[in-house]
Design an enzyme around this catalytic site. Structure first.
Site, mmCIF file in Angstrom:
data_model
loop_
_atom_site.group_PDB
_atom_site.id
_atom_site.type_symbol
_atom_site.label_atom_id
_atom_site.label_comp_id
_atom_site.label_asym_id
_atom_site.label_seq_id
_atom_site.Cartn_x
_atom_site.Cartn_y
_atom_site.Cartn_z
ATOM 1 C CB CYS A 1 -0.876 -0.026 1.254
ATOM 2 S SG CYS A 1 -1.928 1.407 1.414
ATOM 3 C CD GLU B 1 -1.335 -6.534 -2.057
ATOM 4 O OE1 GLU B 1 -2.488 -6.433 -1.596
ATOM 5 O OE2 GLU B 1 -0.351 -6.860 -1.369
#
Length: 451
Positions: free
Chosen positions: A305, A339
């Site tokens: 993140c 991600e």
């Protein structure tokens, strides 16, 4: 990443009883299935949840929007409605007062009505899929379910149902009052407050200003926990272990979710490391942004993140964090990728960073260069390199493999364009004091086994 089943109400307690409030009288609770009646130009008008109205945005343009929810905002003493603007990304959803709704549901001559998707439809010239993608990312156009594959559409519907309404629409942290973008799963008594006050040093959150001011007078924290691994001038980066500093990392994730749509990590922070970027002055280290990464990623992700807080956006910090994540990958001798899915702003930032890195190498390199060579030099995965070069028109598929196909003129044209200019902030590796975490944990395990 799957969330652990942790009770969020146990994660945070305020140190003062000042903030305790009596629950609302059930008789004062509005039945949300009913409309709300207002007197408008001498007439009684009813605002129905689920109906569409023209709503005036902050730029004074009128947009078609659906009313999703209503509430009494006790902080400012007024009735408000939560609206979703048709054709726009959900991050632009907001609470509006009654005066911003056109209860006549008609358009007068002095009102300009805009629809995000109509911009494309009204364009006379044909556009490519790449141009449409860039337009949608820049203008925050939400993909329709029809444009998604069935699995993605089902997951998106489930995600939207859970996070549909953003109750916390403002946060105060340090000297900044920030408008939020998305729902975040704060504990019930905090999660439905219109505004939260958050200590910029320890990240403790409060729902009343007087509690916040009391906290500021007693809080002794002036920097993130963990180890400072980078310092150059006023820029500092701390490595924070989610296992060792659980509450801080959980609060950081809850704050980040207010500005990230598809973030799923809130409470299960132990398997992650957090790299917290700060601006340092005489008062302390002020939170700018961060990225997290798994201690061991089976998918080879070097970022789980990433976020730059809105007051610090468009100042080069986002690309600095991206560059920092790749410097850590280089130190580990690994390649990595963020991600997925990335936010719209994340996609733009990463694509711009990858393009700049690759163009810099291609401009100065003489000789033959493969995709694999570029990956080893940059720690960017081959898949990300290929997609970036395809967007730059610099790769062709020939005899079963991707081949770099460039000319000095083409490279020069891209470098001169504003889209691929050099980042304002770069990582000075001589200021990085860091070693791969996995080796450190292995050393700890070896020591404990000897005991």
């Amino acid at each position: 990443m799957a969330d652990s089943v942790t009770n969020p109400t146990l994660l945070h307690k305020e140190s003062s009883d000042i903030d305790k409030m009596n629950p609302k009288d059930p008789e004062n609770q509005e039945n949300e299935t009913h409309g709300t009646i207002f007197k408008f130009d001498g007439r009684l008008e009813c605002v129905e949840v689920g109906e569409n109205y023209l709503v005036k945005r902050s730029d004074n343009t009128w947009h078609k929007a659906e009313v999703i929810q209503s509430r009494e905002n006790e902080l400012v003493g007024r009735k408000e409605f939560y609206v979703h603007y048709k054709g726009f990304n959900r991050r632009l959803d907001e609470w509006v007062e009654t005066q911003r709704l056109d209860l006549n549901n008609s358009v007068t001559e002095d009102k300009k009505v805009f629809d995000a998707k109509s911009i494309l439809e009204q364009t006379e010239r044909k556009i490519t899929r790449n141009q449409k993608r860039k337009h949608d990312e820049i203008n925050h156009v939400q993909k329709s379910y029809a444009e998604m594959d069935p699995t993605t559409a089902a997951l998106e519907k489930e995600h939207e149902a859970i996070t549909k309404i953003k109750y916390v629409d403002r946060v105060q942290t340090g000297k900044y009052e920030i408008d939020t973008w998305y729902f975040s799963p704060y504990p019930e008594e905090y999660g439905k407050a219109p505004k939260l006050w958050i200590c910029e040093y320890c990240l403790k959150y409060m729902k009343m200003e007087k509690t916040y001011k009391f906290h500021l007078g007693t809080c002794t924290v002036r920097q993130p926990p963990g180890k400072e691994i980078y310092r150059k001038n006023s820029i500092s980066v701390y490595e924070v272990d989610g296992k060792e500093h659980k509450i801080y990392c959980q609060n950081l994730c809850l704050l980040a979710k207010l500005f990230l749509d598809h973030k799923t990590l809130y409470f299960d922070v132990e398997p992650f490391l957090f790299y917290v970027l700060t601006e340092v002055d005489k008062y302390g280290a002020h939170l700018v942004g961060y990225f997290s990464k798994e201690k061991e990623s089976p998918d080879g992700n070097n970022v789980a993140c990433i976020l730059t807080l809105p007051p610090y956006q468009r100042k080069g910090y986002g690309k600095f964090l991206i560059a920092f994540s790749y410097e850590l990958s280089k130190a580990e001798g690994a390649v990595g990728s963020p991600e997925k899915p990335l936010s719209d702003l994340g996609k733009l930032s990463y694509r711009s960073y990858w393009s700049w890195v690759l163009l810099e190498i291609l401009r100065d390199f003489r000789g033959t260069l493969s995709i694999k060579d570029l990956s080893q030099m940059t720690s960017i995965t081959q898949a990300d390199i290929i997609s970036t070069l395809q967007a730059l028109n610099m790769v062709k598929y020939w005899k079963g493999q991707h081949v770099i196909c460039v000319t000095p003129k083409l490279v020069d044209e891209h470098i001169k364009s504003a889209q691929y200019k050099k980042p304002r902030l770069t990582v000075d590796t001589s200021c990085l004091k860091w070693g791969p975490p996995l080796r450190r944990y292995q050393k700890k395990d070896n020591k404990s086994s000897k005991k």
